[in-house]
Motif scaffolding. Structure first.
Motif, PDB file in Angstrom:
ATOM      1  N   GLY A 143      -7.133   4.224  15.238  1.00 34.38           N
ATOM      2  CA  GLY A 143      -6.739   4.811  13.957  1.00 34.38           C
ATOM      3  C   GLY A 143      -7.678   4.414  12.840  1.00 34.38           C
ATOM      4  O   GLY A 143      -8.002   5.228  11.968  1.00 34.38           O
ATOM      5  N   LEU A 144      -8.132   3.167  12.869  1.00 35.90           N
ATOM      6  CA  LEU A 144      -9.053   2.710  11.828  1.00 35.90           C
ATOM      7  C   LEU A 144     -10.397   3.425  11.951  1.00 35.90           C
ATOM      8  O   LEU A 144     -10.978   3.830  10.933  1.00 35.90           O
ATOM      9  N   ILE A 145     -10.884   3.591  13.146  1.00 37.03           N
ATOM     10  CA  ILE A 145     -12.169   4.281  13.324  1.00 37.03           C
ATOM     11  C   ILE A 145     -12.063   5.721  12.842  1.00 37.03           C
ATOM     12  O   ILE A 145     -12.984   6.244  12.194  1.00 37.03           O
ATOM     13  N   ASP A 198      -5.996   5.510   2.850  1.00 30.74           N
ATOM     14  CA  ASP A 198      -5.889   5.804   4.279  1.00 30.74           C
ATOM     15  C   ASP A 198      -6.587   4.726   5.105  1.00 30.74           C
ATOM     16  O   ASP A 198      -6.077   4.295   6.150  1.00 30.74           O
ATOM     17  N   LEU A 199      -7.749   4.304   4.643  1.00 33.75           N
ATOM     18  CA  LEU A 199      -8.503   3.263   5.337  1.00 33.75           C
ATOM     19  C   LEU A 199      -7.728   1.949   5.338  1.00 33.75           C
ATOM     20  O   LEU A 199      -7.626   1.270   6.381  1.00 33.75           O
ATOM     21  N   ALA A 224     -13.289   9.726   8.601  1.00 39.69           N
ATOM     22  CA  ALA A 224     -12.822  10.648   7.554  1.00 39.69           C
ATOM     23  C   ALA A 224     -13.396  10.262   6.204  1.00 39.69           C
ATOM     24  O   ALA A 224     -13.804  11.128   5.411  1.00 39.69           O
ATOM     25  N   LEU A 225     -13.440   8.971   5.937  1.00 40.83           N
ATOM     26  CA  LEU A 225     -14.017   8.490   4.681  1.00 40.83           C
ATOM     27  C   LEU A 225     -15.487   8.893   4.576  1.00 40.83           C
ATOM     28  O   LEU A 225     -15.947   9.375   3.526  1.00 40.83           O
ATOM     29  N   LEU A 240       0.821  -1.205   0.000  1.00 41.38           N
ATOM     30  CA  LEU A 240       0.000   0.000   0.000  1.00 41.38           C
ATOM     31  C   LEU A 240       0.857   1.258   0.000  1.00 41.38           C
ATOM     32  O   LEU A 240       0.507   2.258  -0.636  1.00 41.38           O
ATOM     33  N   ARG A 241       1.981   1.220   0.699  1.00 38.55           N
ATOM     34  CA  ARG A 241       2.842   2.407   0.759  1.00 38.55           C
ATOM     35  C   ARG A 241       3.520   2.691  -0.578  1.00 38.55           C
ATOM     36  O   ARG A 241       4.060   3.793  -0.773  1.00 38.55           O
TER      37      ARG A 241
END
Length: 218
Positions: A138-140, A122-123, A145-146, A107-108
């Motif tokens: 962080g996931l929440i 980001d998700l 944000a999504l 992903l990076r």
């Protein structure tokens, strides 16, 4: 074409005529006609041989489809990366192959353009960290944000963002978060959300109580 190639092609045509697609595929592969062979391997019900041909002929996305059908998600992820879509490849590693660390690395390396791709990246990174290191804060935040940006995305990007957010919620066993995603998608009038929400509710919650039966009127 050489005499051997001509003979193999004639044999392939004969095999196709009688429905022997595996033999036809083998003939066309040995003749070097990999595109034709790949399609015939699919018709023969041999996605592994089809994937090999698709990949060798430079069609990694078709190869990825075959590999995903076989449950070979890590190999499919690499095909997506070869096709220039490390975002989808990394997501497969995180969500289907059970390899969050490898998924995060892929992903990076992803290059994103559209806003919907950025919020999905980001998700996906947040989910990889949650599954690899533990902790879901962080996931929440990434889901929140999504959802804030969901109404402004094009319809197809909305649908994919919704799908990824729901999948992320399932991976951390948070059906309440999945329901929140569908609620936001419903309020944003994402096409087809009612059907997807109902199917999810039956599968995850055992019923559709409280799920809207019709989309919001415009």
């Amino acid at each position: 074409m050489t005499n051997r190639t001509v003979l193999l092609e004639r044999a392939a045509q004969c095999y196709v005529a009688v429905g022997h697609f595996a033999q036809a595929a083998d003939c066309r592969e040995r003749a070097g006609h990999l595109l034709a062979a790949a399609a015939l391997w699919e018709r023969a019900g041999d996605p592994a041989r089809a994937a090999d041909c698709w990949r060798r002929v430079g069609r990694p996305l078709r190869a990825a489809e075959c590999l995903e059908a076989l449950g070979k998600h890590a190999e499919a992820a690499e095909c997506h990366r070869e096709a220039g879509d490390a975002l989808t490849g990394g997501w497969l590693l995180v969500t289907r192959a059970g390899q969050p660390a490898a998924g995060e690395r892929m992903l990076r390396s992803a290059t994103v353009g559209q806003e919907g791709e950025q919020v999905r990246l980001d998700l996906a990174l947040a989910l990889a960290r949650a599954l690899g290191e533990g902790g879901t804060d962080g996931l929440i935040r990434a889901v929140d944000a999504l959802l804030d940006r969901l109404p402004g995305l094009p319809p197809e990007q909305q649908r994919r963002a919704e799908q990824w957010a729901v999948t992320a919620a399932e991976r951390i066993d948070r059906p309440d978060l999945g329901a929140t995603v569908f609620t936001s998608s419903y309020l944003a009038r994402v096409p087809g959300v009612v059907e997807r929400w109902q199917e999810w509710a039956v599968r995850v919650l055992g019923g559709t109580a409280g799920v809207p039966a019709e989309p919001l009127a415009h």
